[in-house]
Enzyme design. Sequence first.
Site, PDB file in Angstrom:
ATOM      1  N   ASP A  99       0.866  -1.178   0.000  1.00 30.23           N
ATOM      2  CA  ASP A  99       0.000   0.000   0.000  1.00 30.23           C
ATOM      3  C   ASP A  99       0.910   1.238   0.000  1.00 30.23           C
ATOM      4  OD1 ASP A  99      -2.178   1.683   0.255  1.00 30.23           O
ATOM      5  OD2 ASP A  99      -2.476   1.301   2.384  1.00 30.23           O
ATOM      6  N   PHE A 112     -10.305  -0.239   0.003  1.00 33.17           N
ATOM      7  CA  PHE A 112      -9.976  -1.175   1.072  1.00 33.17           C
ATOM      8  C   PHE A 112     -10.498  -2.557   0.701  1.00 33.17           C
ATOM      9  CE2 PHE A 112     -10.132  -3.261   5.189  1.00 33.17           C
ATOM     10  CZ  PHE A 112      -8.887  -2.924   5.683  1.00 33.17           C
TER      11      PHE A 112
END
Length: 197
Positions: A117, A166
């Site tokens: 990420d 997410f």
Amino acid sequence: MTKQVDPALLLIPSNTNSPKSTVKTLLTTEQLHHGVVQLGREINETYGDRPLTIIGVLTGSVVVLADLIRLLEMPLRVGVVQASSYRGTIRGDLVINSELMPDIRGRDVLLVDDIFDTGRTLVEVIAQMQALGPTSLRSAVLLRKKERQEVTMDPDFVVFDIPDEFVVGYGLDYNDAYRNLTYLATLEPDDLTDDFA
Ligand code: 5GP
Ligand code: MG
């Protein structure tokens, strides 16, 4: 009789203790399988018959790790390192616990994580592992959120680039639920409450 249902239409199974959540499939079970097979092929080509130590970053990598290691053909040792920085979707301090990790001095090592990420987790874990003297140290991630990186390093192997959402499933959790989904899903924003009790 069991009916085949498109995962995109499924409500979350009851064992995820979040019965009102809905999920949207981002990668199907089959897409994940093909991606991991391709990763296995690349790793076999890269290392050939050289012995490899593969280290999974707990907990999110356990599913991809289990699928991946069975595709690898070289003599293989498997270990884990724990790195955690998330509660729900909120980042906390990164905590790394390498007590469970085998000795990697003088070994070819491949670090495997679920998702790249910001990149901070992997950079930090790599720095700690590098200090332990491996012969070589590469990294592989199942997923990368391309626009999110805050570091200059890139993993050596990336299976899928995904949008900045997410995601859960195939090892990835939200408050410890959803890891057992066989596919990768995004949760509706309403479900991301972060008020974990
Ligand atoms: P980074 O340090 O690269 O920002 O974050 C990497 C770690 O954060 C991953 O190993 C994973 O545990 C967690 N993470 C980042 N994005 C997501 C996401 O979309 N879903 C889940 N479940 N975990 C994520
Ligand atoms: Mg993780």
